[in-house]
Structure formats: structure tokens, C-alpha cells
Design a protein around this motif. Structure first.
Motif, PDB file in Angstrom:
ATOM      1  N   GLY A  28       0.805  -1.204   0.000  1.00 31.40           N
ATOM      2  CA  GLY A  28       0.000   0.000   0.000  1.00 31.40           C
ATOM      3  C   GLY A  28       0.841   1.258   0.000  1.00 31.40           C
ATOM      4  N   GLY A  29       2.042   1.224  -0.559  1.00 39.75           N
ATOM      5  CA  GLY A  29       2.891   2.399  -0.613  1.00 39.75           C
ATOM      6  C   GLY A  29       3.741   2.598   0.616  1.00 39.75           C
ATOM      7  N   VAL A  30       3.634   1.710   1.600  1.00 40.11           N
ATOM      8  CA  VAL A  30       4.439   1.811   2.818  1.00 40.11           C
ATOM      9  C   VAL A  30       5.558   0.787   2.757  1.00 40.11           C
ATOM     10  N   SER A  31       6.755   1.201   3.065  1.00 45.05           N
ATOM     11  CA  SER A  31       7.914   0.322   2.948  1.00 45.05           C
ATOM     12  C   SER A  31       7.717  -0.955   3.740  1.00 45.05           C
ATOM     13  N   HIS A  32       7.971  -2.083   3.109  1.00 46.64           N
ATOM     14  CA  HIS A  32       7.817  -3.374   3.782  1.00 46.64           C
ATOM     15  C   HIS A  32       8.906  -3.605   4.821  1.00 46.64           C
ATOM     16  N   LEU A  33       9.869  -2.732   4.898  1.00 47.87           N
ATOM     17  CA  LEU A  33      10.927  -2.904   5.886  1.00 47.87           C
ATOM     18  C   LEU A  33      10.449  -2.551   7.290  1.00 47.87           C
ATOM     19  N   HIS A  34       9.314  -1.940   7.406  1.00 53.17           N
ATOM     20  CA  HIS A  34       8.778  -1.547   8.711  1.00 53.17           C
ATOM     21  C   HIS A  34       7.520  -2.361   9.003  1.00 53.17           C
ATOM     22  N   PRO A  35       7.655  -3.440   9.743  1.00 53.29           N
ATOM     23  CA  PRO A  35       6.536  -4.372   9.918  1.00 53.29           C
ATOM     24  C   PRO A  35       5.323  -3.753  10.583  1.00 53.29           C
ATOM     25  N   VAL A  42      -2.148  -6.488   6.542  1.00 48.20           N
ATOM     26  CA  VAL A  42      -2.192  -7.951   6.573  1.00 48.20           C
ATOM     27  C   VAL A  42      -3.274  -8.474   7.501  1.00 48.20           C
ATOM     28  N   TYR A  43      -3.354  -7.868   8.683  1.00 47.44           N
ATOM     29  CA  TYR A  43      -4.238  -8.401   9.712  1.00 47.44           C
ATOM     30  C   TYR A  43      -5.500  -7.570   9.931  1.00 47.44           C
ATOM     31  N   GLY A  44      -5.572  -6.397   9.332  1.00 48.44           N
ATOM     32  CA  GLY A  44      -6.743  -5.562   9.532  1.00 48.44           C
ATOM     33  C   GLY A  44      -6.587  -4.638  10.719  1.00 48.44           C
ATOM     34  N   ASP A  45      -7.583  -3.778  10.954  1.00 47.49           N
ATOM     35  CA  ASP A  45      -7.526  -2.780  12.026  1.00 47.49           C
ATOM     36  C   ASP A  45      -7.463  -3.405  13.403  1.00 47.49           C
ATOM     37  N   GLN A  46      -7.927  -4.637  13.559  1.00 43.66           N
ATOM     38  CA  GLN A  46      -7.920  -5.273  14.874  1.00 43.66           C
ATOM     39  C   GLN A  46      -6.500  -5.441  15.403  1.00 43.66           C
ATOM     40  N   ALA A  47      -5.520  -5.553  14.494  1.00 43.44           N
ATOM     41  CA  ALA A  47      -4.132  -5.736  14.925  1.00 43.44           C
ATOM     42  C   ALA A  47      -3.651  -4.516  15.688  1.00 43.44           C
ATOM     43  N   ASN A  48      -3.992  -3.326  15.215  1.00 45.40           N
ATOM     44  CA  ASN A  48      -3.569  -2.104  15.890  1.00 45.40           C
ATOM     45  C   ASN A  48      -4.259  -1.934  17.227  1.00 45.40           C
ATOM     46  N   LYS A  49      -5.516  -2.353  17.331  1.00 46.10           N
ATOM     47  CA  LYS A  49      -6.249  -2.223  18.578  1.00 46.10           C
ATOM     48  C   LYS A  49      -5.657  -3.088  19.684  1.00 46.10           C
ATOM     49  N   LYS A  50      -5.065  -4.216  19.301  1.00 44.69           N
ATOM     50  CA  LYS A  50      -4.520  -5.148  20.283  1.00 44.69           C
ATOM     51  C   LYS A  50      -3.063  -4.878  20.599  1.00 44.69           C
ATOM     52  N   ARG A  51      -2.454  -3.933  19.906  1.00 43.12           N
ATOM     53  CA  ARG A  51      -1.033  -3.668  20.139  1.00 43.12           C
ATOM     54  C   ARG A  51      -0.829  -3.053  21.507  1.00 43.12           C
ATOM     55  N   PRO A  52       0.271  -3.392  22.208  1.00 45.38           N
ATOM     56  CA  PRO A  52       0.531  -2.826  23.529  1.00 45.38           C
ATOM     57  C   PRO A  52       0.928  -1.368  23.441  1.00 45.38           C
ATOM     58  N   ASP A  53       0.910  -0.705  24.566  1.00 45.31           N
ATOM     59  CA  ASP A  53       1.329   0.685  24.652  1.00 45.31           C
ATOM     60  C   ASP A  53       2.767   0.824  24.175  1.00 45.31           C
ATOM     61  N   VAL A  54       3.106   2.015  23.643  1.00 42.30           N
ATOM     62  CA  VAL A  54       4.434   2.230  23.070  1.00 42.30           C
ATOM     63  C   VAL A  54       5.538   2.007  24.096  1.00 42.30           C
ATOM     64  N   SER A  55       5.270   2.257  25.370  1.00 50.20           N
ATOM     65  CA  SER A  55       6.279   2.070  26.409  1.00 50.20           C
ATOM     66  C   SER A  55       6.549   0.601  26.702  1.00 50.20           C
ATOM     67  N   GLN A  56       5.679  -0.284  26.195  1.00 42.78           N
ATOM     68  CA  GLN A  56       5.824  -1.716  26.436  1.00 42.78           C
ATOM     69  C   GLN A  56       6.411  -2.461  25.247  1.00 42.78           C
ATOM     70  N   ARG A  57       6.468  -1.811  24.097  1.00 41.99           N
ATOM     71  CA  ARG A  57       6.920  -2.492  22.891  1.00 41.99           C
ATOM     72  C   ARG A  57       8.439  -2.449  22.770  1.00 41.99           C
ATOM     73  N   GLY A  59      11.885  -1.903  20.617  1.00 41.78           N
ATOM     74  CA  GLY A  59      12.241  -0.980  19.551  1.00 41.78           C
ATOM     75  C   GLY A  59      12.849  -1.738  18.379  1.00 41.78           C
ATOM     76  N   TYR A  60      12.343  -1.472  17.187  1.00 36.33           N
ATOM     77  CA  TYR A  60      12.854  -2.171  16.004  1.00 36.33           C
ATOM     78  C   TYR A  60      12.906  -1.204  14.832  1.00 36.33           C
ATOM     79  N   TYR A  61      13.998  -1.259  14.067  1.00 37.66           N
ATOM     80  CA  TYR A  61      14.105  -0.479  12.837  1.00 37.66           C
ATOM     81  C   TYR A  61      15.077  -1.168  11.912  1.00 37.66           C
ATOM     82  N   ARG A  62      14.732  -1.227  10.659  1.00 41.80           N
ATOM     83  CA  ARG A  62      15.607  -1.837   9.660  1.00 41.80           C
ATOM     84  C   ARG A  62      15.857  -0.820   8.563  1.00 41.80           C
ATOM     85  N   HIS A  63      17.132  -0.645   8.207  1.00 37.58           N
ATOM     86  CA  HIS A  63      17.484   0.336   7.188  1.00 37.58           C
ATOM     87  C   HIS A  63      18.448  -0.286   6.197  1.00 37.58           C
ATOM     88  N   GLN A  64      18.199  -0.048   4.923  1.00 37.27           N
ATOM     89  CA  GLN A  64      19.055  -0.590   3.880  1.00 37.27           C
ATOM     90  C   GLN A  64      20.047   0.457   3.402  1.00 37.27           C
TER      91      GLN A  64
END
Length: 213
Positions: A28-35, A42-57, A59-64
Motif C-alpha cells: 500500500g505504498g508503505v515500505s515493507h521494511l517496517h513491519p 495484513v491483519y486488519g484494524d484489529q491488529a492495531n487495537k490489540k497492540r501494547p502501549d508504546v512504552s511496552q513495545r 524498539g525495532y528499525y531496519r534500514h538498507q
């Protein structure tokens, strides 16, 4: 004839999919390097609703690496450090260490100076803890200097009036570091780096424009 119509229909669907996503390596125009950015695809809006708070996640970043030969734009971005925020983090974490009651921290373009107030009975151990706390929060090429002489806290604070562009900044910083080194600096970092993370080459050429300390 039916087979030909079926094949034409499949081609049409494939072309439509390509038009919806002009970048073949994107979702959808968003880089696949950022899951995180593609989870809703892939999973629909329900995936975002179930995600933990940012302080609990985690940290991940991939750069080419840039495919353009000699492109240094990434290096320029990395060179910009929020020195004030780093100093704040080091100061806060340092005061969570045993026997450290107050910590004044200055972060330059290649050094961290920490003067702290402590009631420790093991000065070497506390110095090592404070130093390694700072080293864990700055790029590896930084050098860290510490002192449990609380009178130097005012000197460290005074240095904040300077900038990396001031001509007398190097001399002023070197003077404070010289005093700080009279206090315990903790253990050597490794066989090739001394207590402050300096190598023999660093000491030969000196820091801050070749000034030996």
C-alpha cells in the motif's frame, strides 16, 4: 474461447493490483521494511487495537544501505545528536545508582563529562558505574570523564554557556577534564582503551583539535 476469456480476466486482476500498489516492494505504498506499518494491511484494524502501549513495545528499525555510490546522507542524519536529551538521560539514570545523589552532565560532540555527589565508600566502583552508564547511551567513539568532586559540578554547568563553535571551548573543556582526572575513573574499558575509552592514538593526537590533555 472460455479459456481465453479466463486468461484475460486474470491479467486484468493482476494489472489492477499493480495499479493499486505502484511500488512493487511496498504494501500500500508503505515500505515493507517496517513491519508495524503493514500489520493493518495484513491483519486488519484489529491488529492495531490489540497492540501494547508504546512504552511496552520493543524498539525495532531496519534500514538498507543506499544503492547510490558515495551517498552520505545517512551519515549526516546520524551525526545530529540531541545532546541535551542524552545529558538528561545520563543524569537521571546515574542518580538511580547506589550512593549517587546528584549528577551534573555535559555532552559535547565527542565527550561526556559527569561530576556527581556521592556518599560511597568505594569510589572506584561508583566511578566505574557512572562512567559505564554514560557509555551505554552515547556512540562508541565518545570518551567519558567522571569525578566525585562535587565542586566540579559548577564547572561542568559553566561549560553549558559554550557551543561547539566557540574558539575557547576546547581549552575550557580540557581544563575541566584535567581536574576530573584527579578523581577515580573506574576500570579500563578494555586492553586497547584506558579508563575513559581513549586509545593510544587518541592520546597521541589529543582530543578537541589536537590538544593533548
Amino acid at each position: 474461447m472460455r479459456k481465453e476469456l479466463l486468461a484475460a480476466g486474470l491479467c486484468g486482476l493482476l494489472l489492477t493490483g499493480c495499479q493499486d500498489n505502484p511500488k512493487g516492494d511496498n504494501y500500500g505504498g508503505v515500505s515493507h521494511l517496517h513491519p508495524d506499518n503493514r500489520r493493518s494491511e495484513v491483519y486488519g484494524d484489529q491488529a492495531n487495537k490489540k497492540r501494547p502501549d508504546v512504552s511496552q513495545r520493543f524498539g525495532y528499525y531496519r534500514h538498507q544501505k543506499s544503492p547510490i555510490m558515495g551517498d552520505r546522507s545517512n551519515a549526516k542524519e546520524m551525526a545530529v545528536l540531541d545532546r541535551e536529551q542524552i545529558a538528561k538521560d545520563i543524569s537521571r539514570v546515574s542518580t538511580t545508582l547506589p550512593n549517587v545523589n546528584d549528577a551534573a552532565v555535559l555532552v559535547t560532540d565527542e565527550e561526556v563529562l559527569i561530576a556527581y555527589d556521592t556518599d560511597t565508600t568505594n569510589r572506584e566502583l561508583t566511578a566505574d558505574q557512572v562512567k559505564r552508564t554514560a557509555m551505554s547511551r552515547v556512540p562508541r567513539f565518545f570518551h567519558v570523564y567522571v569525578s566525585d568532586n562535587k565542586n566540579l559540578m559548577r564547572d561542568v554547568e559553566t561549560l553549558t554557556s559554550l557551543t561547539t563553535q566557540d574558539e575557547d571551548a576546547n581549552e575550557a573543556i580540557a581544563a575541566v577534564i584535567k581536574e576530573m582526572k584527579k578523581s577515580p575513573q573506574g576500570a579500563r574499558i578494555n586492553a586497547s582503551e584506558n579508563e575513559n575509552g581513549e586509545t593510544s592514538d587518541d592520546l597521541k593526537r589529543g582530543m578537541n583539535g589536537g590538544m593533548k590533555r
